[in-house]
Write a protein that holds these residues in place. Structure first.
Motif, short mmCIF file in Angstrom:
data_model
loop_
_atom_site.label_atom_id
_atom_site.label_comp_id
_atom_site.label_asym_id
_atom_site.label_seq_id
_atom_site.Cartn_x
_atom_site.Cartn_y
_atom_site.Cartn_z
N LEU A 34 19.47 -53.61 87.09
CA LEU A 34 19.40 -54.82 87.39
C LEU A 34 20.93 -55.19 86.98
CD1 LEU A 34 19.54 -56.63 84.46
CD2 LEU A 34 17.18 -55.84 84.57
N THR A 35 21.39 -56.61 87.55
CA THR A 35 22.48 -57.07 86.87
C THR A 35 22.31 -58.74 86.35
OG1 THR A 35 22.96 -58.13 89.13
CG2 THR A 35 23.79 -56.18 88.83
N CYS A 36 23.11 -58.81 85.51
CA CYS A 36 22.87 -60.24 84.92
C CYS A 36 24.13 -60.97 84.92
CB CYS A 36 22.17 -60.31 83.59
SG CYS A 36 22.92 -59.33 82.41
N ARG A 37 24.15 -62.29 84.72
CA ARG A 37 25.40 -63.06 84.64
C ARG A 37 25.71 -63.18 83.18
NH1 ARG A 37 24.40 -69.03 86.79
NH2 ARG A 37 23.93 -67.94 88.51
N GLY A 38 27.01 -62.82 82.97
CA GLY A 38 27.54 -63.12 81.58
C GLY A 38 27.57 -64.54 81.02
N GLY A 39 27.84 -64.44 79.98
CA GLY A 39 28.19 -65.66 79.23
C GLY A 39 26.70 -66.41 78.81
N LEU A 40 25.62 -65.96 79.13
CA LEU A 40 24.31 -66.59 78.65
C LEU A 40 23.77 -65.86 77.51
CD1 LEU A 40 23.29 -67.46 82.11
CD2 LEU A 40 24.10 -69.09 80.57
N GLY A 41 24.06 -64.62 77.29
CA GLY A 41 23.35 -63.73 76.15
C GLY A 41 22.37 -62.92 76.97
N LEU A 42 22.26 -62.82 78.31
CA LEU A 42 21.22 -61.95 78.92
C LEU A 42 21.24 -60.70 78.46
CD1 LEU A 42 21.17 -63.79 82.43
CD2 LEU A 42 19.42 -64.19 80.41
N GLU A 43 22.53 -60.09 78.53
CA GLU A 43 22.58 -58.49 78.31
C GLU A 43 21.92 -58.39 77.04
OE1 GLU A 43 26.83 -60.30 77.21
OE2 GLU A 43 24.88 -60.81 78.17
#
Length: 174
Positions: free
Chosen positions: A129-138
């Motif tokens: 999957l990919t996730c957007r940085g800056g939100l702590g999703l990783e």
């Protein structure tokens, strides 16, 4: 109460409307699901139709979590790879939990249900999957067993002057 997860539920008008409502509400609450607020059902509808077409063509599977009232509370799309050298892993797209259910553990439940569904698919060895940085999703995905395997700096332009990293995560199933 826990969510009830269903893989490949029948696509009814109620399900369609429930997913549209979920997608809009998640976006409006700041969720990184392909749009930025403000967003309307009509903005989201073409993307949902594309997902339904992929399902009809058997390129994608829909996982839905229903709350105790039978409302759509969570979704994810498990998308098969069509490239002959990459059929051993799948994509996980549009991972969403309704804002009214945030903090109840349903995100972890959704990822666990997606993992179970992926393990049941023949020959699948990993979920990507990919996730957007800056939100702590990783960090969240990492706490669920996913490993960061790549990052493209500034690949997602949320707004002029607001570029975010595109973070690639992988969950090995073997």
């Amino acid at each position: 109460m826990p969510l009830t997860f269903t893989l490949d539920p029948p696509v009814t008008p109620g399900l369609r409307d429930g997913i549209l409502e979920l997608w809009v509400d998640v976006t409006e609450a700041g969720g990184a699901v392909g749009f930025v607020p403000p967003v309307t059902r009509e903005d989201v509808r073409p993307e949902l139709v594309r997902q339904f077409v992929a399902m009809e063509e058997q390129r994608s599977r829909l996982l839905v979590g229903f709350d105790e009232e039978g409302r759509v509370a969570a979704t994810a799309f498990l998308t098969l790879n069509t490239h002959r050298l990459m059929t051993h892993w799948i994509w996980l797209y549009t991972v969403m939990v309704h804002p009214r259910h945030q903090g109840e553990g349903y995100g972890r439940d959704l990822l666990a249900a997606a993992e179970r569904a992926a393990r049941a698919l023949p020959g699948i060895e990993a979920i990507r999957l990919t996730c957007r940085g800056g939100l702590g999703l990783e960090r969240f995905y990492g706490s669920c067993g996913y490993k960061e395997v790549g990052r493209v700096p500034g690949a997602i332009r949320v707004a002029p002057g607001d570029d975010r990293d595109d973070i690639i995560m992988l969950l090995a199933l073997t």
